[in-house]
Design an enzyme around this catalytic site. Sequence first.
Site, PDB file in Angstrom:
ATOM      1  N   ARG A 194      -7.349  12.698  -0.587  1.00 62.46           N
ATOM      2  CA  ARG A 194      -8.764  12.494  -0.266  1.00 62.46           C
ATOM      3  C   ARG A 194      -9.470  13.827  -0.010  1.00 62.46           C
ATOM      4  O   ARG A 194     -10.641  13.999  -0.372  1.00 62.46           O
ATOM      5  CB  ARG A 194      -8.897  11.570   0.928  1.00 62.46           C
ATOM      6  CG  ARG A 194      -8.479  10.129   0.631  1.00 62.46           C
ATOM      7  CD  ARG A 194      -8.339   9.332   1.904  1.00 62.46           C
ATOM      8  NE  ARG A 194      -9.583   9.344   2.672  1.00 62.46           N
ATOM      9  CZ  ARG A 194      -9.639   9.021   3.961  1.00 62.46           C
ATOM     10  NH1 ARG A 194      -8.540   8.674   4.621  1.00 62.46           N
ATOM     11  NH2 ARG A 194     -10.802   9.040   4.583  1.00 62.46           N
ATOM     12  N   ASP A 216      -3.335   5.014   4.193  1.00 64.81           N
ATOM     13  CA  ASP A 216      -4.295   4.830   5.278  1.00 64.81           C
ATOM     14  C   ASP A 216      -5.056   3.514   5.128  1.00 64.81           C
ATOM     15  O   ASP A 216      -4.967   2.838   4.097  1.00 64.81           O
ATOM     16  CB  ASP A 216      -5.302   5.977   5.289  1.00 64.81           C
ATOM     17  CG  ASP A 216      -4.681   7.304   5.705  1.00 64.81           C
ATOM     18  OD1 ASP A 216      -3.631   7.275   6.363  1.00 64.81           O
ATOM     19  OD2 ASP A 216      -5.257   8.360   5.371  1.00 64.81           O
ATOM     20  N   ARG A 264       3.141   6.333   3.054  1.00 65.32           N
ATOM     21  CA  ARG A 264       2.276   5.617   3.992  1.00 65.32           C
ATOM     22  C   ARG A 264       0.821   5.765   3.570  1.00 65.32           C
ATOM     23  O   ARG A 264       0.333   6.875   3.372  1.00 65.32           O
ATOM     24  CB  ARG A 264       2.464   6.159   5.413  1.00 65.32           C
ATOM     25  CG  ARG A 264       3.758   5.728   6.058  1.00 65.32           C
ATOM     26  CD  ARG A 264       3.926   6.313   7.437  1.00 65.32           C
ATOM     27  NE  ARG A 264       2.817   5.997   8.324  1.00 65.32           N
ATOM     28  CZ  ARG A 264       2.811   6.260   9.632  1.00 65.32           C
ATOM     29  NH1 ARG A 264       3.864   6.843  10.191  1.00 65.32           N
ATOM     30  NH2 ARG A 264       1.773   5.941  10.374  1.00 65.32           N
TER      31      ARG A 264
END
Length: 261
Positions: free
Chosen positions: A211, A52, A50
């Site tokens: 990230r 973002d 998944r």
Amino acid sequence: MRTVRLDLAYRGTGFRGFAANEGVRTVAGDLASALEQITGEAPALVVAGRTDAGVHATAQVVSFRIGGEGLRRITDGTPQDTGLDRLASSLNRRVNPDIAITAAALADDDFDARRSATARAYEYRARNAAHPDPRFADLEWHVRDRLDLDLMNAAARHFVGEHDFRSFCRRPKDRPGASLVRTVTRAQWHADGALLLFDIEANAFCHQMVRAVVGHCVAVGRGDRSAKNVPAVLAARDRHAAAPIAPPHGLTLVAVRYTDA
């Protein structure tokens, strides 16, 4: 019922992430809508990773189960044929140019895009220059401060191996007790002129992990953090111990690996 595998790429700029979300545009929402137009039903989609809002993919994998009339429509009534070129073409007419279906095929019944995956790989792009390149503004994080690539790689090396990444992940709200232990097999920065590329591969990633790792490496490259202190930050298992996370638009899912592929 049969399992269908879709390989796809997408530019995440115009999407609020992959997962379906009422009232906003998502990759899953566009894909499910197109599938419903073609098959007459909107099957439940399983995704390998998944992503973002703003995150891109060049090698995402999705699977879903379908049978009956929906299966007949995408196989011309010959489900023994594993290639689904007609489905890929029909989907692309509906989802291009922001999404591209690069392959569609019938998979083994036990194939699951997420659970069957053995590894995922991401690339992060950061431009270290006085000015951003407007052509790639939605694909790169522009960092004006001078960065030391050797220090960033010294930090990155500490992430390789099996670690509890609680300091570098957002804990899932629906599974607060879930393990955040992950095994990273590769983490390295490369320079191509002003463009800095970070490659990382692991058996799996938790929410915002890449990230957060990138943000910490950049803080080390700026001189705000010490590369030698990365093991202590990992050991702290505290999200506040790490540097701020990098923005989403520099991140791309570039590979999903399976034992039979």
